[in-house]
Scaffold this motif. Sequence first.
Motif, PDB file in Angstrom:
ATOM      1  N   GLY A  94       0.707  -1.078   0.012  1.00 53.48           N
ATOM      2  CA  GLY A  94      -0.031  -0.037   0.041  1.00 53.48           C
ATOM      3  C   GLY A  94       0.790   1.202  -0.073  1.00 53.48           C
ATOM      4  N   ASP A  95       1.864   1.166   0.177  1.00 60.85           N
ATOM      5  CA  ASP A  95       2.880   2.307   0.167  1.00 60.85           C
ATOM      6  C   ASP A  95       2.973   2.818  -1.148  1.00 60.85           C
ATOM      7  OD1 ASP A  95       3.514   1.859   2.840  1.00 60.85           O
ATOM      8  OD2 ASP A  95       5.507   1.676   2.705  1.00 60.85           O
ATOM      9  N   VAL A  96       3.464   4.066  -1.335  1.00 62.01           N
ATOM     10  CA  VAL A  96       3.790   4.593  -2.637  1.00 62.01           C
ATOM     11  C   VAL A  96       5.049   4.850  -2.737  1.00 62.01           C
ATOM     12  CG1 VAL A  96       2.928   6.572  -4.369  1.00 62.01           C
ATOM     13  CG2 VAL A  96       1.172   5.595  -2.556  1.00 62.01           C
ATOM     14  N   MET A  97       5.570   4.815  -3.997  1.00 65.71           N
ATOM     15  CA  MET A  97       6.907   5.306  -4.506  1.00 65.71           C
ATOM     16  C   MET A  97       6.951   6.168  -5.445  1.00 65.71           C
ATOM     17  SD  MET A  97      10.378   3.065  -5.060  1.00 65.71           S
ATOM     18  CE  MET A  97      10.134   3.053  -6.957  1.00 65.71           C
ATOM     19  N   VAL A  98       7.577   7.349  -5.490  1.00 62.41           N
ATOM     20  CA  VAL A  98       7.905   8.368  -6.483  1.00 62.41           C
ATOM     21  C   VAL A  98       9.204   7.805  -7.098  1.00 62.41           C
ATOM     22  CG1 VAL A  98       8.069  10.536  -7.159  1.00 62.41           C
ATOM     23  CG2 VAL A  98       6.600  10.200  -5.476  1.00 62.41           C
ATOM     24  N   ILE A  99       9.356   7.635  -8.334  1.00 64.44           N
ATOM     25  CA  ILE A  99      10.482   6.867  -8.867  1.00 64.44           C
ATOM     26  C   ILE A  99      11.505   8.300  -9.080  1.00 64.44           C
ATOM     27  CG2 ILE A  99      11.329   5.985 -11.008  1.00 64.44           C
ATOM     28  CD1 ILE A  99       8.687   4.304 -10.962  1.00 64.44           C
ATOM     29  N   SER A 100      12.712   8.070  -8.813  1.00 61.87           N
ATOM     30  CA  SER A 100      13.723   8.988  -9.103  1.00 61.87           C
ATOM     31  C   SER A 100      14.717   8.627 -10.335  1.00 61.87           C
ATOM     32  CB  SER A 100      14.715   9.195  -7.666  1.00 61.87           C
ATOM     33  OG  SER A 100      15.051   8.088  -7.279  1.00 61.87           O
ATOM     34  N   ARG A 106      17.020   9.046 -31.382  1.00 62.59           N
ATOM     35  CA  ARG A 106      17.107   7.762 -30.720  1.00 62.59           C
ATOM     36  C   ARG A 106      17.753   7.593 -29.219  1.00 62.59           C
ATOM     37  NH1 ARG A 106      17.268   2.281 -33.026  1.00 62.59           N
ATOM     38  NH2 ARG A 106      16.663   3.170 -34.803  1.00 62.59           N
ATOM     39  N   PHE A 107      18.861   8.190 -29.262  1.00 62.54           N
ATOM     40  CA  PHE A 107      19.618   8.137 -27.877  1.00 62.54           C
ATOM     41  C   PHE A 107      19.511   9.590 -27.460  1.00 62.54           C
ATOM     42  CE2 PHE A 107      21.588   4.805 -30.623  1.00 62.54           C
ATOM     43  CZ  PHE A 107      21.027   3.799 -29.982  1.00 62.54           C
ATOM     44  N   PHE A 108      18.644   9.920 -26.470  1.00 63.38           N
ATOM     45  CA  PHE A 108      18.423  11.254 -25.769  1.00 63.38           C
ATOM     46  C   PHE A 108      18.715  11.374 -24.546  1.00 63.38           C
ATOM     47  CE2 PHE A 108      14.785   8.247 -25.749  1.00 63.38           C
ATOM     48  CZ  PHE A 108      14.647   8.262 -24.438  1.00 63.38           C
ATOM     49  N   ASP A 109      18.809  12.485 -23.860  1.00 61.89           N
ATOM     50  CA  ASP A 109      19.562  12.448 -22.530  1.00 61.89           C
ATOM     51  C   ASP A 109      18.366  12.052 -21.678  1.00 61.89           C
ATOM     52  OD1 ASP A 109      20.580  13.426 -20.280  1.00 61.89           O
ATOM     53  OD2 ASP A 109      20.624  15.498 -20.803  1.00 61.89           O
ATOM     54  N   THR A 110      18.849  11.148 -20.546  1.00 58.26           N
ATOM     55  CA  THR A 110      17.557  10.677 -19.872  1.00 58.26           C
ATOM     56  C   THR A 110      18.103  11.269 -18.210  1.00 58.26           C
ATOM     57  OG1 THR A 110      19.001   8.549 -19.184  1.00 58.26           O
ATOM     58  CG2 THR A 110      17.226   8.427 -20.904  1.00 58.26           C
ATOM     59  N   THR A 111      18.882  12.053 -18.006  1.00 56.51           N
ATOM     60  CA  THR A 111      19.218  12.611 -16.742  1.00 56.51           C
ATOM     61  C   THR A 111      18.130  13.254 -16.091  1.00 56.51           C
ATOM     62  OG1 THR A 111      20.366  14.902 -17.558  1.00 56.51           O
ATOM     63  CG2 THR A 111      21.761  12.845 -17.189  1.00 56.51           C
ATOM     64  N   ARG A 112      17.176  13.840 -16.917  1.00 59.47           N
ATOM     65  CA  ARG A 112      15.840  14.381 -16.138  1.00 59.47           C
ATOM     66  C   ARG A 112      14.744  13.617 -16.630  1.00 59.47           C
ATOM     67  NH1 ARG A 112      16.020  19.228 -13.840  1.00 59.47           N
ATOM     68  NH2 ARG A 112      13.983  19.864 -14.960  1.00 59.47           N
ATOM     69  N   MET A 113      14.622  12.321 -16.686  1.00 57.53           N
ATOM     70  CA  MET A 113      13.582  11.475 -17.155  1.00 57.53           C
ATOM     71  C   MET A 113      12.456  11.427 -16.093  1.00 57.53           C
ATOM     72  SD  MET A 113      13.262   7.418 -18.314  1.00 57.53           S
ATOM     73  CE  MET A 113      14.398   7.836 -20.010  1.00 57.53           C
ATOM     74  N   TYR A 114      12.670  11.431 -14.880  1.00 56.14           N
ATOM     75  CA  TYR A 114      11.963  11.656 -13.824  1.00 56.14           C
ATOM     76  C   TYR A 114      12.058  12.992 -13.252  1.00 56.14           C
ATOM     77  CZ  TYR A 114      11.730   6.565 -14.473  1.00 56.14           C
ATOM     78  OH  TYR A 114      11.590   5.456 -15.038  1.00 56.14           O
ATOM     79  N   THR A 115      11.232  13.862 -13.775  1.00 59.18           N
ATOM     80  CA  THR A 115      11.468  15.513 -13.676  1.00 59.18           C
ATOM     81  C   THR A 115      11.668  15.799 -12.375  1.00 59.18           C
ATOM     82  OG1 THR A 115      10.101  15.566 -15.533  1.00 59.18           O
ATOM     83  CG2 THR A 115      10.659  17.662 -14.374  1.00 59.18           C
ATOM     84  N   PRO A 116      12.902  16.353 -11.570  1.00 54.66           N
ATOM     85  CA  PRO A 116      12.788  16.527 -10.300  1.00 54.66           C
ATOM     86  C   PRO A 116      11.544  17.526  -9.733  1.00 54.66           C
ATOM     87  CG  PRO A 116      14.996  16.948 -11.411  1.00 54.66           C
ATOM     88  CD  PRO A 116      14.144  16.512 -12.669  1.00 54.66           C
ATOM     89  N   VAL A 138       4.652   7.484   1.681  1.00 50.32           N
ATOM     90  CA  VAL A 138       5.254   7.952   0.360  1.00 50.32           C
ATOM     91  C   VAL A 138       6.749   7.737   0.438  1.00 50.32           C
ATOM     92  CG1 VAL A 138       5.478   9.468  -1.543  1.00 50.32           C
ATOM     93  CG2 VAL A 138       3.136   9.255  -0.131  1.00 50.32           C
ATOM     94  N   HIS A 139       7.409   7.239  -0.433  1.00 49.42           N
ATOM     95  CA  HIS A 139       8.926   7.288  -0.479  1.00 49.42           C
ATOM     96  C   HIS A 139       9.233   7.633  -1.791  1.00 49.42           C
ATOM     97  CE1 HIS A 139       8.429   4.336   2.721  1.00 49.42           C
ATOM     98  NE2 HIS A 139       7.234   3.506   2.158  1.00 49.42           N
ATOM     99  N   GLU A 140      10.681   7.972  -2.014  1.00 51.49           N
ATOM    100  CA  GLU A 140      11.155   8.229  -3.062  1.00 51.49           C
ATOM    101  C   GLU A 140      12.415   7.275  -3.297  1.00 51.49           C
ATOM    102  OE1 GLU A 140      12.724  11.919  -6.081  1.00 51.49           O
ATOM    103  OE2 GLU A 140      12.722  12.115  -3.749  1.00 51.49           O
ATOM    104  N   GLY A 141      12.344   6.489  -4.595  1.00 46.34           N
ATOM    105  CA  GLY A 141      13.193   5.391  -4.790  1.00 46.34           C
ATOM    106  C   GLY A 141      13.532   5.078  -6.187  1.00 46.34           C
ATOM    107  N   VAL A 142      14.187   4.049  -6.206  1.00 46.58           N
ATOM    108  CA  VAL A 142      14.731   3.443  -7.616  1.00 46.58           C
ATOM    109  C   VAL A 142      14.024   2.304  -8.024  1.00 46.58           C
ATOM    110  CG1 VAL A 142      16.622   2.726  -8.914  1.00 46.58           C
ATOM    111  CG2 VAL A 142      17.151   4.396  -7.326  1.00 46.58           C
ATOM    112  N   TYR A 143      13.254   2.532  -9.006  1.00 43.98           N
ATOM    113  CA  TYR A 143      12.414   1.476  -9.685  1.00 43.98           C
ATOM    114  C   TYR A 143      13.407   0.275 -10.331  1.00 43.98           C
ATOM    115  CZ  TYR A 143       8.415  -0.768 -11.997  1.00 43.98           C
ATOM    116  OH  TYR A 143       7.350  -1.737 -12.524  1.00 43.98           O
TER     117      TYR A 143
END
Length: 190
Positions: A119-125, A147-157, A174-179
């Motif tokens: 039931g916890d929610v995780m915001v993906i970083s 085709r190969f784009f910059d993904t450093t801000r894929m999960y918009t801060p 709620v947590h923030e974590g890596v999926y």
Amino acid sequence: MNERYEFYLKSAEYVRARMPFQPELAVILGSSLGPFAAEVQNRTEIAYADIPNFPRCTVADHAGKLIFGELAGKRLEVVALVAVEAQLTQPVRLLKLLGVRAAILTNAAGGVNLNYRPGDVMVISDHIKLNGASPLRGQNVEDFGERFFDTTRMYTPELRALALRCAEGSGLRVHEGVYFFMPGPQFETP
């Protein structure tokens, strides 16, 4: 015009002719979050099966439709795409062609962090992806970008910070974590 781009454009033209407003925000609902779609009011629904070149939903309890409408009494520009599990790039490209500026993707998943509970929610970083499929394989459709784009801000801060602020006082854990994900479908074992 690229033949693959025309493939996507046909879907977008069909949906654009039936949508009640120009969406800016999309919510893609995954497993266990279908009830969210029931909250959308003043709705217009379009079945996936009616959209040219659009993947069909293969999960029995998933609605398989686009839903346009309002949420919480405000005219939020929301498109709820309920459960496209196999070809996520196709619905996302449709959303881009419809003018969507931001998307919230959701799913139900197991977790390996011992501090997380059901039931916890995780915001993906960030994410770690070890399965073989990649949306970058095959012929690139230049109309959608490099085709190969910059993904450093894929999960918009900024959007992640907004999600965390909105969760404050909600009663949700709620947590923030890596999926981390791998081929499925299955949920994680203990």
